[in-house]
Design a protein around this motif. Structure first.
Motif, short mmCIF file in Angstrom:
data_model
loop_
_atom_site.label_atom_id
_atom_site.label_comp_id
_atom_site.label_asym_id
_atom_site.label_seq_id
_atom_site.Cartn_x
_atom_site.Cartn_y
_atom_site.Cartn_z
N ARG A 68 70.86 -102.19 13.58
CA ARG A 68 70.65 -101.63 14.93
C ARG A 68 69.63 -102.48 15.70
NH1 ARG A 68 69.31 -95.95 13.16
NH2 ARG A 68 68.21 -95.84 15.12
N LYS A 69 69.27 -103.61 15.13
CA LYS A 69 68.37 -104.59 15.75
C LYS A 69 66.95 -104.04 15.96
CE LYS A 69 72.22 -106.91 17.91
NZ LYS A 69 73.24 -106.71 18.83
N LYS A 70 66.54 -103.13 15.08
CA LYS A 70 65.17 -102.62 15.17
C LYS A 70 64.20 -103.69 14.70
CE LYS A 70 64.92 -97.75 14.79
NZ LYS A 70 64.35 -96.68 13.97
N ARG A 71 63.09 -103.81 15.39
CA ARG A 71 62.08 -104.84 15.04
C ARG A 71 61.27 -104.41 13.82
NH1 ARG A 71 63.63 -109.20 17.90
NH2 ARG A 71 64.60 -108.38 19.74
N MET A 72 61.07 -103.09 13.70
CA MET A 72 60.29 -102.60 12.57
C MET A 72 60.90 -101.28 12.08
SD MET A 72 56.19 -102.08 12.25
CE MET A 72 55.99 -100.57 13.15
N VAL A 73 61.02 -101.17 10.76
CA VAL A 73 61.57 -99.94 10.19
C VAL A 73 60.54 -99.36 9.22
CG1 VAL A 73 63.38 -98.98 8.70
CG2 VAL A 73 63.97 -100.72 10.40
N ILE A 74 60.15 -98.10 9.47
CA ILE A 74 59.27 -97.37 8.54
C ILE A 74 60.08 -96.19 8.02
CG2 ILE A 74 57.10 -96.08 8.28
CD1 ILE A 74 55.99 -97.71 10.64
N PRO A 75 60.58 -96.27 6.78
CA PRO A 75 61.42 -95.18 6.29
C PRO A 75 60.63 -93.89 6.05
CG PRO A 75 61.74 -97.21 5.01
CD PRO A 75 60.49 -97.39 5.82
N GLY A 76 61.15 -92.77 6.56
CA GLY A 76 60.56 -91.45 6.29
C GLY A 76 59.63 -90.98 7.39
N PHE A 77 59.78 -89.70 7.76
CA PHE A 77 58.98 -89.11 8.85
C PHE A 77 57.48 -89.13 8.52
CE2 PHE A 77 57.10 -85.29 10.84
CZ PHE A 77 57.22 -85.68 12.16
N LEU A 78 57.16 -88.73 7.29
CA LEU A 78 55.76 -88.65 6.89
C LEU A 78 55.09 -90.03 6.96
CD1 LEU A 78 53.59 -86.73 5.79
CD2 LEU A 78 54.31 -87.36 3.49
N MET A 79 55.83 -91.06 6.56
CA MET A 79 55.26 -92.41 6.56
C MET A 79 55.06 -92.91 7.99
SD MET A 79 54.48 -93.00 3.59
CE MET A 79 54.51 -91.47 2.69
N LYS A 80 55.91 -92.45 8.91
CA LYS A 80 55.72 -92.80 10.33
C LYS A 80 54.42 -92.16 10.83
CE LYS A 80 60.52 -93.50 11.73
NZ LYS A 80 61.23 -93.12 10.52
N LEU A 81 54.16 -90.93 10.38
CA LEU A 81 52.91 -90.25 10.78
C LEU A 81 51.70 -91.02 10.23
CD1 LEU A 81 53.46 -86.40 10.31
CD2 LEU A 81 53.37 -87.70 12.42
N VAL A 82 51.83 -91.45 8.98
CA VAL A 82 50.73 -92.21 8.35
C VAL A 82 50.47 -93.48 9.16
CG1 VAL A 82 50.04 -93.52 6.29
CG2 VAL A 82 51.17 -91.30 6.03
N TYR A 83 51.55 -94.12 9.60
CA TYR A 83 51.43 -95.35 10.40
C TYR A 83 50.67 -95.08 11.70
CZ TYR A 83 53.00 -98.68 13.96
OH TYR A 83 53.05 -99.55 15.00
N PHE A 84 51.06 -94.01 12.42
CA PHE A 84 50.39 -93.72 13.69
C PHE A 84 48.93 -93.34 13.45
CE2 PHE A 84 54.82 -93.16 15.28
CZ PHE A 84 54.75 -94.15 16.26
N ALA A 85 48.67 -92.57 12.41
CA ALA A 85 47.28 -92.17 12.10
C ALA A 85 46.44 -93.41 11.80
CB ALA A 85 47.27 -91.22 10.91
#
Ligand SMILES: NC(=O)c1ccc[n+]([C@@H]2O[C@H](COP(=O)([O-])OP(=O)(O)OC[C@H]3O[C@@H](n4cnc5c(N)ncnc54)[C@H](OP(=O)(O)O)[C@@H]3O)[C@@H](O)[C@H]2O)c1
Length: 253
Positions: A212-229
Protein backbone atom coordinates in the motif's frame (compact mmCIF):
# COMPACT_ATOMS: atom_id res chain seq x y z
CA UNK A 1 9.42 -10.93 -11.11
CA UNK A 2 11.68 -11.72 -8.16
CA UNK A 3 11.68 -10.88 -4.47
CA UNK A 4 14.83 -11.18 -2.36
CA UNK A 5 14.34 -11.80 1.36
CA UNK A 6 17.21 -11.72 3.84
CA UNK A 7 16.84 -13.57 7.12
CA UNK A 8 14.42 -16.01 5.48
CA UNK A 9 15.43 -18.99 7.63
CA UNK A 10 13.33 -17.93 10.61
CA UNK A 11 10.68 -15.67 12.15
CA UNK A 12 9.39 -12.59 10.33
CA UNK A 13 11.52 -13.12 7.21
CA UNK A 14 10.34 -16.71 6.69
CA UNK A 15 6.69 -15.59 6.90
CA UNK A 16 7.26 -12.66 4.54
CA UNK A 17 8.81 -15.09 2.04
CA UNK A 18 5.72 -17.32 2.20
CA UNK A 19 3.40 -14.33 1.70
CA UNK A 20 5.36 -13.00 -1.29
CA UNK A 21 5.30 -16.46 -2.88
CA UNK A 22 1.50 -16.53 -2.47
CA UNK A 23 1.42 -13.23 -4.39
CA UNK A 24 3.27 -14.95 -7.24
CA UNK A 25 6.83 -13.75 -6.70
CA UNK A 26 9.76 -16.00 -7.50
CA UNK A 27 12.06 -15.87 -4.50
CA UNK A 28 15.70 -15.52 -3.57
CA UNK A 29 16.13 -16.61 0.03
CA UNK A 30 19.17 -15.46 2.01
CA UNK A 31 20.54 -16.34 5.46
CA UNK A 32 23.37 -18.43 6.91
CA UNK A 33 21.46 -21.66 7.70
CA UNK A 34 21.31 -23.32 4.29
CA UNK A 35 19.34 -26.38 5.40
CA UNK A 36 16.49 -24.22 6.71
CA UNK A 37 16.40 -22.28 3.45
CA UNK A 38 16.29 -25.52 1.45
CA UNK A 39 13.33 -26.78 3.53
CA UNK A 40 11.48 -23.51 2.90
CA UNK A 41 12.28 -23.68 -0.81
CA UNK A 42 10.77 -27.16 -1.04
CA UNK A 43 7.67 -26.13 0.92
CA UNK A 44 7.05 -22.97 -1.14
CA UNK A 45 7.76 -24.53 -4.54
CA UNK A 46 5.30 -27.32 -3.76
CA UNK A 47 2.56 -25.11 -2.32
CA UNK A 48 2.85 -21.96 -4.48
CA UNK A 49 4.39 -23.13 -7.76
CA UNK A 50 6.95 -20.31 -7.87
CA UNK A 51 10.72 -20.72 -8.40
CA UNK A 52 12.90 -20.37 -5.31
CA UNK A 53 16.67 -19.81 -5.24
CA UNK A 54 18.66 -20.36 -2.07
CA UNK A 55 21.67 -18.16 -1.35
CA UNK A 56 23.43 -19.05 1.90
CA UNK A 57 25.29 -15.93 2.98
CA UNK A 58 26.75 -14.40 6.12
CA UNK A 59 25.67 -10.78 5.68
CA UNK A 60 27.97 -9.55 8.43
CA UNK A 61 30.82 -9.72 5.87
CA UNK A 62 30.61 -6.83 3.44
CA UNK A 63 32.40 -8.87 0.74
CA UNK A 64 29.61 -11.46 0.94
CA UNK A 65 26.99 -8.73 0.47
CA UNK A 66 28.66 -7.54 -2.73
CA UNK A 67 29.00 -11.13 -3.96
CA UNK A 68 25.31 -11.74 -3.26
CA UNK A 69 24.39 -8.67 -5.32
CA UNK A 70 26.60 -9.82 -8.19
CA UNK A 71 25.03 -13.30 -8.11
CA UNK A 72 21.59 -11.69 -8.34
CA UNK A 73 22.46 -9.34 -11.20
CA UNK A 74 20.64 -11.55 -13.72
CA UNK A 75 17.31 -11.34 -11.87
CA UNK A 76 14.62 -8.68 -12.20
CA UNK A 77 14.31 -7.87 -8.50
CA UNK A 78 11.08 -6.00 -7.79
CA UNK A 79 10.95 -6.52 -4.03
CA UNK A 80 13.89 -6.33 -1.63
CA UNK A 81 13.27 -7.26 2.00
CA UNK A 82 16.18 -6.29 4.27
CA UNK A 83 15.06 -8.29 7.29
CA UNK A 84 18.14 -10.15 8.62
CA UNK A 85 19.22 -8.81 11.96
CA UNK A 86 19.76 -9.58 15.63
CA UNK A 87 20.10 -7.94 19.02
CA UNK A 88 21.88 -8.56 22.30
CA UNK A 89 20.71 -7.54 25.75
CA UNK A 90 23.23 -6.42 28.36
CA UNK A 91 25.36 -3.57 29.60
CA UNK A 92 27.42 -1.99 26.82
CA UNK A 93 30.67 -2.70 28.67
CA UNK A 94 29.77 -6.41 29.05
CA UNK A 95 29.02 -7.16 25.38
CA UNK A 96 32.02 -8.18 23.31
CA UNK A 97 33.25 -5.72 20.72
CA UNK A 98 33.28 -8.41 17.98
CA UNK A 99 29.64 -9.22 18.67
CA UNK A 100 28.57 -5.58 18.38
CA UNK A 101 30.62 -5.02 15.26
CA UNK A 102 28.94 -8.08 13.73
CA UNK A 103 25.57 -6.58 14.74
CA UNK A 104 26.38 -3.24 13.13
CA UNK A 105 27.53 -5.03 9.96
CA UNK A 106 24.38 -7.18 9.76
CA UNK A 107 21.78 -4.62 10.94
CA UNK A 108 23.26 -1.51 9.31
CA UNK A 109 25.98 -2.09 6.70
CA UNK A 110 24.25 -4.98 4.87
CA UNK A 111 20.83 -3.30 4.44
CA UNK A 112 22.58 -0.04 3.55
CA UNK A 113 24.67 -1.69 0.83
CA UNK A 114 21.88 -3.89 -0.56
CA UNK A 115 19.60 -0.83 -0.78
CA UNK A 116 22.35 1.15 -2.52
CA UNK A 117 23.21 -1.55 -5.04
CA UNK A 118 19.69 -2.73 -5.86
CA UNK A 119 18.23 0.80 -6.07
CA UNK A 120 20.64 1.53 -8.87
CA UNK A 121 19.36 -1.51 -10.75
CA UNK A 122 15.63 -1.47 -9.94
CA UNK A 123 13.28 0.29 -12.32
CA UNK A 124 10.25 -0.08 -10.08
CA UNK A 125 9.30 -1.89 -6.92
CA UNK A 126 9.43 -2.01 -3.16
CA UNK A 127 12.12 -2.13 -0.51
CA UNK A 128 11.29 -3.05 3.06
CA UNK A 129 13.92 -2.30 5.69
CA UNK A 130 13.12 -4.03 8.94
CA UNK A 131 13.71 -1.76 11.90
CA UNK A 132 12.11 -1.92 15.36
CA UNK A 133 10.16 0.04 17.93
CA UNK A 134 13.56 0.24 19.62
CA UNK A 135 14.52 2.79 16.96
CA UNK A 136 12.48 5.60 18.52
CA UNK A 137 14.40 6.11 21.75
CA UNK A 138 17.84 5.35 23.18
CA UNK A 139 17.87 1.81 24.65
CA UNK A 140 20.05 1.32 27.73
CA UNK A 141 21.04 -2.39 27.96
CA UNK A 142 20.41 -2.68 24.21
CA UNK A 143 22.34 0.41 23.18
CA UNK A 144 23.92 -0.74 19.94
CA UNK A 145 20.84 -2.64 18.72
CA UNK A 146 18.58 0.41 19.25
CA UNK A 147 21.10 2.67 17.54
CA UNK A 148 21.39 0.28 14.59
CA UNK A 149 17.61 0.42 14.09
CA UNK A 150 17.55 4.23 14.48
CA UNK A 151 19.96 4.35 11.53
CA UNK A 152 17.60 2.18 9.47
CA UNK A 153 14.65 4.49 10.18
CA UNK A 154 16.46 7.71 9.40
CA UNK A 155 18.18 6.35 6.31
CA UNK A 156 15.08 4.65 4.87
CA UNK A 157 12.83 7.67 5.33
CA UNK A 158 15.38 10.04 3.78
CA UNK A 159 16.12 7.88 0.75
CA UNK A 160 12.40 7.11 0.33
CA UNK A 161 11.69 10.83 0.23
CA UNK A 162 14.44 11.40 -2.37
CA UNK A 163 12.79 8.76 -4.57
CA UNK A 164 9.42 10.48 -4.17
CA UNK A 165 10.91 13.85 -5.17
CA UNK A 166 12.58 12.19 -8.18
CA UNK A 167 9.24 10.57 -9.07
CA UNK A 168 10.84 7.12 -9.18
CA UNK A 169 8.31 4.29 -8.73
CA UNK A 170 10.30 2.62 -5.94
CA UNK A 171 8.84 2.75 -2.45
CA UNK A 172 10.82 2.25 0.75
CA UNK A 173 8.86 0.96 3.71
CA UNK A 174 10.31 0.81 7.24
CA UNK A 175 8.85 -1.95 9.40
CA UNK A 176 8.96 -1.14 13.13
CA UNK A 177 7.59 -4.07 15.15
CA UNK A 178 7.32 -4.31 18.91
CA UNK A 179 7.78 -7.77 20.49
CA UNK A 180 7.25 -10.57 17.95
CA UNK A 181 7.32 -14.30 18.65
CA UNK A 182 10.47 -15.46 16.78
CA UNK A 183 13.97 -16.73 17.59
CA UNK A 184 15.04 -13.14 18.30
CA UNK A 185 15.10 -13.58 22.10
CA UNK A 186 17.07 -16.85 21.95
CA UNK A 187 19.76 -14.95 20.07
CA UNK A 188 19.48 -11.77 22.20
CA UNK A 189 19.50 -13.85 25.43
CA UNK A 190 16.32 -12.43 26.91
CA UNK A 191 12.58 -12.90 27.15
CA UNK A 192 9.60 -10.59 26.62
CA UNK A 193 7.51 -9.46 29.57
CA UNK A 194 4.52 -8.61 27.41
CA UNK A 195 2.57 -10.80 25.02
CA UNK A 196 4.42 -10.95 21.71
CA UNK A 197 2.63 -10.68 18.37
CA UNK A 198 2.79 -13.81 16.19
CA UNK A 199 5.33 -13.65 13.37
CA UNK A 200 2.55 -14.53 10.92
CA UNK A 201 0.45 -11.52 11.89
CA UNK A 202 3.45 -9.20 11.91
CA UNK A 203 4.50 -10.35 8.42
CA UNK A 204 0.95 -10.00 7.04
CA UNK A 205 0.60 -6.43 8.29
CA UNK A 206 4.09 -5.63 6.99
CA UNK A 207 3.54 -6.98 3.48
CA UNK A 208 0.10 -5.36 3.14
CA UNK A 209 1.51 -2.02 4.31
CA UNK A 210 4.46 -2.22 1.93
CA UNK A 211 2.25 -2.89 -1.10
CA UNK A 212 0.00 0.00 0.00
CA UNK A 213 3.15 2.15 -0.30
CA UNK A 214 3.22 3.02 3.40
CA UNK A 215 6.49 4.66 4.45
CA UNK A 216 6.38 3.19 7.94
CA UNK A 217 4.50 0.21 9.36
CA UNK A 218 4.06 -0.34 13.11
CA UNK A 219 2.11 -3.58 13.57
CA UNK A 220 -0.52 -3.54 16.35
CA UNK A 221 -2.62 -0.80 17.95
CA UNK A 222 -0.81 -0.95 21.29
CA UNK A 223 2.58 -0.59 19.62
CA UNK A 224 1.33 2.48 17.72
CA UNK A 225 0.39 3.98 21.10
CA UNK A 226 3.85 3.17 22.45
CA UNK A 227 5.34 4.92 19.41
CA UNK A 228 3.30 8.10 19.95
CA UNK A 229 4.04 8.11 23.69
CA UNK A 230 7.73 7.70 22.95
CA UNK A 231 7.62 10.66 20.52
CA UNK A 232 6.06 12.90 23.17
CA UNK A 233 8.06 11.87 26.24
CA UNK A 234 11.34 13.62 27.17
CA UNK A 235 14.55 11.57 27.52
CA UNK A 236 14.29 11.97 31.31
CA UNK A 237 11.22 9.70 31.10
CA UNK A 238 12.12 7.53 28.12
CA UNK A 239 15.55 6.45 29.37
CA UNK A 240 14.48 4.94 32.72
CA UNK A 241 11.41 3.27 31.16
CA UNK A 242 13.49 1.83 28.35
CA UNK A 243 16.15 0.66 30.86
CA UNK A 244 13.52 -1.13 32.99
CA UNK A 245 12.01 -2.88 29.94
CA UNK A 246 15.38 -4.23 28.78
CA UNK A 247 16.52 -5.04 32.33
CA UNK A 248 13.40 -7.15 33.00
CA UNK A 249 14.11 -9.17 29.85
CA UNK A 250 17.20 -10.69 31.45
CA UNK A 251 15.66 -11.43 34.87
CA UNK A 252 14.43 -14.94 35.74
CA UNK A 253 10.80 -15.57 34.69
N1 LIG B 1 11.22 -10.45 17.14
C1 LIG B 1 11.10 -9.22 17.57
O1 LIG B 1 10.55 -8.98 18.66
C2 LIG B 1 11.56 -8.07 16.71
C3 LIG B 1 11.13 -6.79 17.07
C4 LIG B 1 11.56 -5.71 16.30
C5 LIG B 1 12.37 -5.91 15.20
N2 LIG B 1 12.79 -7.17 14.88
C6 LIG B 1 13.66 -7.33 13.71
O2 LIG B 1 13.08 -8.27 12.83
C7 LIG B 1 14.11 -8.84 12.01
C8 LIG B 1 13.91 -10.34 11.93
O3 LIG B 1 14.13 -10.91 13.20
P1 LIG B 1 13.21 -12.04 13.84
O4 LIG B 1 12.49 -11.45 14.98
O5 LIG B 1 12.44 -12.73 12.78
O6 LIG B 1 14.34 -12.97 14.49
P2 LIG B 1 14.90 -14.42 14.06
O7 LIG B 1 13.81 -15.41 14.11
O8 LIG B 1 16.08 -14.62 14.96
O9 LIG B 1 15.37 -14.22 12.56
C9 LIG B 1 16.53 -13.49 12.23
C10 LIG B 1 16.95 -13.83 10.82
O10 LIG B 1 18.12 -13.05 10.48
C11 LIG B 1 19.10 -13.95 9.94
N3 LIG B 1 20.45 -13.47 10.20
C12 LIG B 1 20.97 -13.09 11.39
N4 LIG B 1 22.27 -12.79 11.25
C13 LIG B 1 22.58 -12.99 9.94
C14 LIG B 1 23.79 -12.88 9.18
N5 LIG B 1 24.95 -12.50 9.71
N6 LIG B 1 23.74 -13.18 7.85
C15 LIG B 1 22.58 -13.57 7.28
N7 LIG B 1 21.42 -13.71 7.95
C16 LIG B 1 21.43 -13.42 9.27
C17 LIG B 1 18.83 -15.28 10.61
O11 LIG B 1 19.26 -16.36 9.77
P3 LIG B 1 20.54 -17.30 10.04
O12 LIG B 1 20.72 -17.43 11.51
O13 LIG B 1 20.16 -18.57 9.34
O14 LIG B 1 21.67 -16.60 9.35
C18 LIG B 1 17.30 -15.29 10.66
O15 LIG B 1 16.77 -15.78 9.45
C19 LIG B 1 15.43 -8.41 12.62
O16 LIG B 1 15.99 -7.36 11.85
C20 LIG B 1 15.04 -7.92 14.00
O17 LIG B 1 15.93 -6.94 14.48
C21 LIG B 1 12.39 -8.26 15.62
Amino acid sequence: MHALVTGASSGIGREIARLLAKRGYDLILVSRREERLRQLKEEIETSCGVAVEVKPCDLSRIGNVRKLFEECSGYDIEVLINNAGFGKIGFFEDIEEEHELEMIATNVAAPYLLTKLFLDKMKRGYIMNVSSLAAFQPNPKMAVYGASKAFINSFSKAVGYELKRQKKPIYICTLCPGPVDTEFNDVAKGHFNVKAMSHGRCARIAVEGMFRKKRMVIPGFLMKLVYFASKLAPDAMRLPISYCIQDKKTRQQ
